[in-house]
Structures are given as structure tokens and as C-alpha cells.
Design a protein around this motif. Structure first.
Motif, PDB file in Angstrom:
ATOM      1  N   GLU A 299       0.794  -1.235  -0.004  1.00 18.10           N
ATOM      2  CA  GLU A 299       0.006   0.028  -0.157  1.00 18.10           C
ATOM      3  C   GLU A 299       0.773   1.140   0.138  1.00 18.10           C
ATOM      4  O   GLU A 299       1.951   1.102   0.550  1.00 18.10           O
ATOM      5  CB  GLU A 299      -1.045   0.031   1.184  1.00 18.10           C
ATOM      6  CG  GLU A 299      -1.865  -1.048   1.269  1.00 18.10           C
ATOM      7  CD  GLU A 299      -2.940  -0.961   0.250  1.00 18.10           C
ATOM      8  OE1 GLU A 299      -3.556   0.290  -0.142  1.00 18.10           O
ATOM      9  OE2 GLU A 299      -3.549  -1.963  -0.048  1.00 18.10           O
ATOM     10  N   PRO A 300       0.381   2.437  -0.600  1.00 22.42           N
ATOM     11  CA  PRO A 300      -0.906   2.530  -1.187  1.00 22.42           C
ATOM     12  C   PRO A 300      -1.016   1.812  -2.651  1.00 22.42           C
ATOM     13  O   PRO A 300      -0.059   1.769  -3.356  1.00 22.42           O
ATOM     14  CB  PRO A 300      -1.043   4.022  -1.288  1.00 22.42           C
ATOM     15  CG  PRO A 300       0.129   4.442  -1.443  1.00 22.42           C
ATOM     16  CD  PRO A 300       1.285   3.662  -0.699  1.00 22.42           C
ATOM     17  N   SER A 301      -2.238   1.551  -3.116  1.00 19.78           N
ATOM     18  CA  SER A 301      -2.278   1.211  -4.411  1.00 19.78           C
ATOM     19  C   SER A 301      -2.313   2.397  -5.522  1.00 19.78           C
ATOM     20  O   SER A 301      -1.870   3.628  -4.916  1.00 19.78           O
ATOM     21  CB  SER A 301      -3.779   0.628  -4.787  1.00 19.78           C
ATOM     22  OG  SER A 301      -4.698   1.791  -4.519  1.00 19.78           O
ATOM     23  N   ILE A 302      -2.142   1.994  -6.677  1.00 18.44           N
ATOM     24  CA  ILE A 302      -1.965   3.170  -7.569  1.00 18.44           C
ATOM     25  C   ILE A 302      -3.042   4.014  -7.642  1.00 18.44           C
ATOM     26  O   ILE A 302      -2.921   5.232  -7.598  1.00 18.44           O
ATOM     27  CB  ILE A 302      -1.515   2.664  -9.119  1.00 18.44           C
ATOM     28  CG1 ILE A 302      -0.248   1.853  -8.973  1.00 18.44           C
ATOM     29  CG2 ILE A 302      -1.617   3.744 -10.163  1.00 18.44           C
ATOM     30  CD1 ILE A 302       0.218   1.017 -10.439  1.00 18.44           C
ATOM     31  N   PRO A 303      -4.420   3.700  -7.755  1.00 22.06           N
ATOM     32  CA  PRO A 303      -5.344   4.703  -7.567  1.00 22.06           C
ATOM     33  C   PRO A 303      -5.370   5.363  -6.396  1.00 22.06           C
ATOM     34  O   PRO A 303      -5.524   6.600  -6.423  1.00 22.06           O
ATOM     35  CB  PRO A 303      -6.530   3.787  -7.602  1.00 22.06           C
ATOM     36  CG  PRO A 303      -6.059   2.509  -8.542  1.00 22.06           C
ATOM     37  CD  PRO A 303      -4.864   2.327  -7.903  1.00 22.06           C
ATOM     38  N   ASP A 304      -5.037   4.922  -5.136  1.00 24.84           N
ATOM     39  CA  ASP A 304      -5.098   5.783  -4.059  1.00 24.84           C
ATOM     40  C   ASP A 304      -3.903   6.631  -4.000  1.00 24.84           C
ATOM     41  O   ASP A 304      -4.023   7.467  -3.324  1.00 24.84           O
ATOM     42  CB  ASP A 304      -4.848   4.709  -2.724  1.00 24.84           C
ATOM     43  CG  ASP A 304      -6.137   3.865  -2.498  1.00 24.84           C
ATOM     44  OD1 ASP A 304      -7.199   4.155  -2.935  1.00 24.84           O
ATOM     45  OD2 ASP A 304      -6.021   2.766  -1.586  1.00 24.84           O
ATOM     46  N   GLY A 305      -2.697   6.299  -4.684  1.00 26.75           N
ATOM     47  CA  GLY A 305      -1.670   7.136  -4.522  1.00 26.75           C
ATOM     48  C   GLY A 305      -2.052   8.474  -5.588  1.00 26.75           C
ATOM     49  O   GLY A 305      -1.631   9.529  -5.265  1.00 26.75           O
ATOM     50  N   ILE A 306      -2.772   8.202  -6.477  1.00 23.89           N
ATOM     51  CA  ILE A 306      -2.990   9.375  -7.345  1.00 23.89           C
ATOM     52  C   ILE A 306      -4.112   9.877  -6.613  1.00 23.89           C
ATOM     53  O   ILE A 306      -4.156  11.430  -6.704  1.00 23.89           O
ATOM     54  CB  ILE A 306      -3.746   8.650  -8.747  1.00 23.89           C
ATOM     55  CG1 ILE A 306      -2.700   8.019  -9.589  1.00 23.89           C
ATOM     56  CG2 ILE A 306      -4.248   9.937  -9.479  1.00 23.89           C
ATOM     57  CD1 ILE A 306      -3.041   7.416 -10.772  1.00 23.89           C
ATOM     58  N   GLU A 307      -4.945   9.354  -6.050  1.00 24.04           N
ATOM     59  CA  GLU A 307      -6.092  10.041  -5.273  1.00 24.04           C
ATOM     60  C   GLU A 307      -5.547  10.977  -4.313  1.00 24.04           C
ATOM     61  O   GLU A 307      -5.776  12.075  -3.857  1.00 24.04           O
ATOM     62  CB  GLU A 307      -7.186   9.324  -4.421  1.00 24.04           C
ATOM     63  CG  GLU A 307      -8.031   9.593  -3.727  1.00 24.04           C
ATOM     64  CD  GLU A 307      -9.215  10.367  -4.623  1.00 24.04           C
ATOM     65  OE1 GLU A 307      -9.514   9.811  -5.726  1.00 24.04           O
ATOM     66  OE2 GLU A 307      -9.803  11.345  -4.090  1.00 24.04           O
ATOM     67  N   ALA A 308      -4.212  10.597  -3.307  1.00 31.13           N
ATOM     68  CA  ALA A 308      -3.576  11.297  -2.495  1.00 31.13           C
ATOM     69  C   ALA A 308      -3.108  12.733  -2.931  1.00 31.13           C
ATOM     70  O   ALA A 308      -3.286  13.596  -2.596  1.00 31.13           O
ATOM     71  CB  ALA A 308      -2.559  10.440  -1.598  1.00 31.13           C
ATOM     72  N   CYS A 309      -2.416  12.382  -4.383  1.00 28.47           N
ATOM     73  CA  CYS A 309      -1.874  13.505  -5.138  1.00 28.47           C
ATOM     74  C   CYS A 309      -3.080  14.425  -5.189  1.00 28.47           C
ATOM     75  O   CYS A 309      -2.849  15.803  -5.242  1.00 28.47           O
ATOM     76  CB  CYS A 309      -1.442  13.106  -6.551  1.00 28.47           C
ATOM     77  SG  CYS A 309       0.125  11.893  -6.348  1.00 28.47           S
ATOM     78  N   VAL A 310      -4.107  14.211  -5.749  1.00 28.44           N
ATOM     79  CA  VAL A 310      -5.153  14.992  -6.328  1.00 28.44           C
ATOM     80  C   VAL A 310      -5.678  15.746  -5.106  1.00 28.44           C
ATOM     81  O   VAL A 310      -5.892  16.808  -5.065  1.00 28.44           O
ATOM     82  CB  VAL A 310      -6.290  14.353  -6.600  1.00 28.44           C
ATOM     83  CG1 VAL A 310      -7.598  15.233  -7.157  1.00 28.44           C
ATOM     84  CG2 VAL A 310      -6.114  13.739  -8.176  1.00 28.44           C
ATOM     85  N   GLN A 311      -5.956  15.005  -3.516  1.00 30.85           N
ATOM     86  CA  GLN A 311      -6.336  15.552  -2.704  1.00 30.85           C
ATOM     87  C   GLN A 311      -5.291  16.614  -1.883  1.00 30.85           C
ATOM     88  O   GLN A 311      -5.825  17.298  -1.243  1.00 30.85           O
ATOM     89  CB  GLN A 311      -6.793  14.538  -1.591  1.00 30.85           C
ATOM     90  CG  GLN A 311      -7.848  13.626  -1.747  1.00 30.85           C
ATOM     91  CD  GLN A 311      -9.007  14.331  -2.287  1.00 30.85           C
ATOM     92  OE1 GLN A 311      -9.355  15.314  -1.796  1.00 30.85           O
ATOM     93  NE2 GLN A 311      -9.813  13.741  -3.230  1.00 30.85           N
ATOM     94  N   ALA A 312      -4.082  16.402  -2.381  1.00 34.56           N
ATOM     95  CA  ALA A 312      -3.021  17.507  -1.825  1.00 34.56           C
ATOM     96  C   ALA A 312      -2.911  18.432  -2.806  1.00 34.56           C
ATOM     97  O   ALA A 312      -2.275  19.483  -2.369  1.00 34.56           O
ATOM     98  CB  ALA A 312      -1.702  16.664  -1.942  1.00 34.56           C
ATOM     99  N   GLY A 313      -3.834  18.714  -3.933  1.00 32.04           N
ATOM    100  CA  GLY A 313      -3.919  19.885  -4.468  1.00 32.04           C
ATOM    101  C   GLY A 313      -3.247  19.826  -5.874  1.00 32.04           C
ATOM    102  O   GLY A 313      -3.156  20.733  -6.493  1.00 32.04           O
ATOM    103  N   ALA A 314      -2.869  18.481  -6.269  1.00 32.53           N
ATOM    104  CA  ALA A 314      -2.183  18.383  -7.694  1.00 32.53           C
ATOM    105  C   ALA A 314      -3.171  18.865  -8.796  1.00 32.53           C
ATOM    106  O   ALA A 314      -4.370  18.208  -8.883  1.00 32.53           O
ATOM    107  CB  ALA A 314      -1.350  17.098  -7.782  1.00 32.53           C
ATOM    108  N   ASN A 315      -2.531  19.545  -9.713  1.00 34.49           N
ATOM    109  CA  ASN A 315      -3.206  19.562 -11.022  1.00 34.49           C
ATOM    110  C   ASN A 315      -2.613  19.148 -12.269  1.00 34.49           C
ATOM    111  O   ASN A 315      -2.792  19.029 -13.325  1.00 34.49           O
ATOM    112  CB  ASN A 315      -3.845  21.086 -11.565  1.00 34.49           C
ATOM    113  CG  ASN A 315      -2.397  21.877 -11.426  1.00 34.49           C
ATOM    114  OD1 ASN A 315      -1.287  21.497 -11.421  1.00 34.49           O
ATOM    115  ND2 ASN A 315      -2.597  23.253 -11.426  1.00 34.49           N
ATOM    116  N   GLU A 316      -1.397  18.538 -11.928  1.00 35.13           N
ATOM    117  CA  GLU A 316      -0.459  17.796 -12.826  1.00 35.13           C
ATOM    118  C   GLU A 316       0.320  16.480 -12.236  1.00 35.13           C
ATOM    119  O   GLU A 316       0.800  16.927 -10.941  1.00 35.13           O
ATOM    120  CB  GLU A 316       0.664  18.688 -13.350  1.00 35.13           C
ATOM    121  CG  GLU A 316       1.347  18.388 -14.439  1.00 35.13           C
ATOM    122  CD  GLU A 316       2.456  19.304 -15.193  1.00 35.13           C
ATOM    123  OE1 GLU A 316       2.330  20.624 -14.722  1.00 35.13           O
ATOM    124  OE2 GLU A 316       3.404  19.057 -15.737  1.00 35.13           O
TER     125      GLU A 316
END
Lengths: 129, 129
Positions: free
Chosen positions: B47-64
Motif C-alpha cells: 500500500e498505497p495502491s496506484i489509484p490511492d496514490g493518485i487520489e492522495a496527489c489530487v487531494q493534496a492539490g495536484a493539477n499535474e
């Protein structure tokens, strides 16, 4: 004569093994005169085996062999399996210097290579705009 | 905000997953201000899975988000599994730019890194004489 032997895990997927062989061919060109021979060998699932790979270096005239594990993490293969196979051949050829260097994932330059790889794509994309 | 997500296979051996996490921590330091966040995720077994890893980036404010496969060869995981998982999250967040860059084994600098790794050991040994 000094030989470089790139040691990979080996895959059930022939293309992955061929990819290691192609990388080794490129490495041979890049190495130039630094090594008398540059070859690859596989821990399992592909040929040549590590003992056979070392044997070929010795038969080609190597008195110094650098074994480089093409692995990203220090699992059992890197910590135990590769050194054991190398030690067996070292006992067979005590006059040949055979050294296993740290695996690729432990290389000093891995961080910079990762960052360069992440950036290169952005550069390529910007260049296409 | 730009995020870098290092994506590894994942191992049954916890130390190997921890090694990826430690490398990611080092990468975060080395990246400096180039990325707002640097994290890792795993295809399976950790863990984290790839979807969860991407989700965490988005929640942290990533737009790229730059997804960098920490793999040495272009097997099914690199060719199909990672892109599929990324595409699912891309559909969920169409306003976020998510790019999968070529896997580490395809990096331009891999040959030089392999040769440097082979040589570094010789240097260390000579320095100890």
C-alpha cells in the motif's frame, strides 16, 4: 582482461529477456575499451545462467570479472542467490578476481536518473507544442 | 501543483517495499522545489495502491501528476496494468493532467549509470588499498 557481466532475474516473457540482451549490446558499445567483454546472464528462467555466464567470461580470457546485479531492490536474490552462485565459480577459478558490485537500485545516481526521466517527458511534450 | 508518483511492483517482502519508500523520501529531498509532492504507490502486494496514490496527489492539490514506473523492463505491468489504472483515475479527474512517463529501464541515462556503478566499486576498492 576485464569482463562486465550484467545479471538479471530472467522472465517467463521472452521479450523481457531480449530487452536485457539488447541493453547489454548497447552497454558493450558504450563501455568501449573499458571492458574486454560485456555480457549478460540470468538467475532463472532464461539462458545463460550465472555460472555459465561467468564460465564464458573465463573462457574468453577474463582475469577480472565485475558482476553487476540488474535489480532495483535488495531482496533474497541480490543478498543470497547471486553471491552464492558467484562464490561457487570463484572457488572453481581462484586466480580470477570476481566481484559482485552493489545492485543497480543502490547506485548513487539513481535519484538523478529518476528525476531526469520524470522531466524528459515534460520536455518532449513541450517541444511538440 | 505538480506531483511525482513513483510506481513500483510491490513485494511480499516488506523490506523491499520499505526500500521503495525510503528511496521516495530521498527523491523528495533531491527534487527540492520541482514537485509539490513526491510519493510512491504499488501495483500489488503493498500500500498505497496506484489509484490511492493518485487520489492522495489530487487531494493534496495536484493539477499535474507525473507517474514514473520503477521497473526495469517493459512487461505487461508497464505496458498494460499501470496505464489502465491511471486511465481510470484520469477519467475520474479530467481536469488533472496525469502522465505516465517511460519506465526507468528505458531511461537515456541507464547505460551510464550501469557503467558508473560497475566502476564505483573498483574505485572504492582501490581507495582502500
Amino acid at each position: 582482461m576485464k569482463s562486465l557481466l550484467l545479471v538479471a532475474h530472467g522472465s517467463r516473457r521472452p521479450q523481457s529477456n531480449d530487452e536485457v540482451r539488447a541493453l547489454t549490446a548497447d552497454l558493450r558499445v558504450r563501455a568501449g575499451a573499458a571492458y574486454g567483454s560485456v555480457a549478460c546472464a540470468f538467475l532463472e528462467l532464461a539462458e545463460p545462467s550465472i555460472p555459465d555466464g561467468i564460465e564464458a567470461c573465463v573462457q574468453a580470457g577474463a582475469n577480472e570479472i565485475v558482476v553487476l546485479p540488474f535489480f532495483l531492490s535488495a531482496g533474497r536474490h541480490v543478498a543470497e542467490d547471486v553471491p552464492q552462485l558467484v562464490q561457487q565459480k570463484q572457488r572453481q577459478y581462484p586466480h580470477v578476481s570476481i566481484d559482485v558490485v552493489p545492485y543497480l537500485g543502490a547506485a548513487d545516481g539513481i535519484l538523478d536518473l529518476l528525476l531526469a526521466q520524470a522531466e524528459s517527458f515534460g520536455k518532449a511534450r513541450r517541444a511538440c507544442r
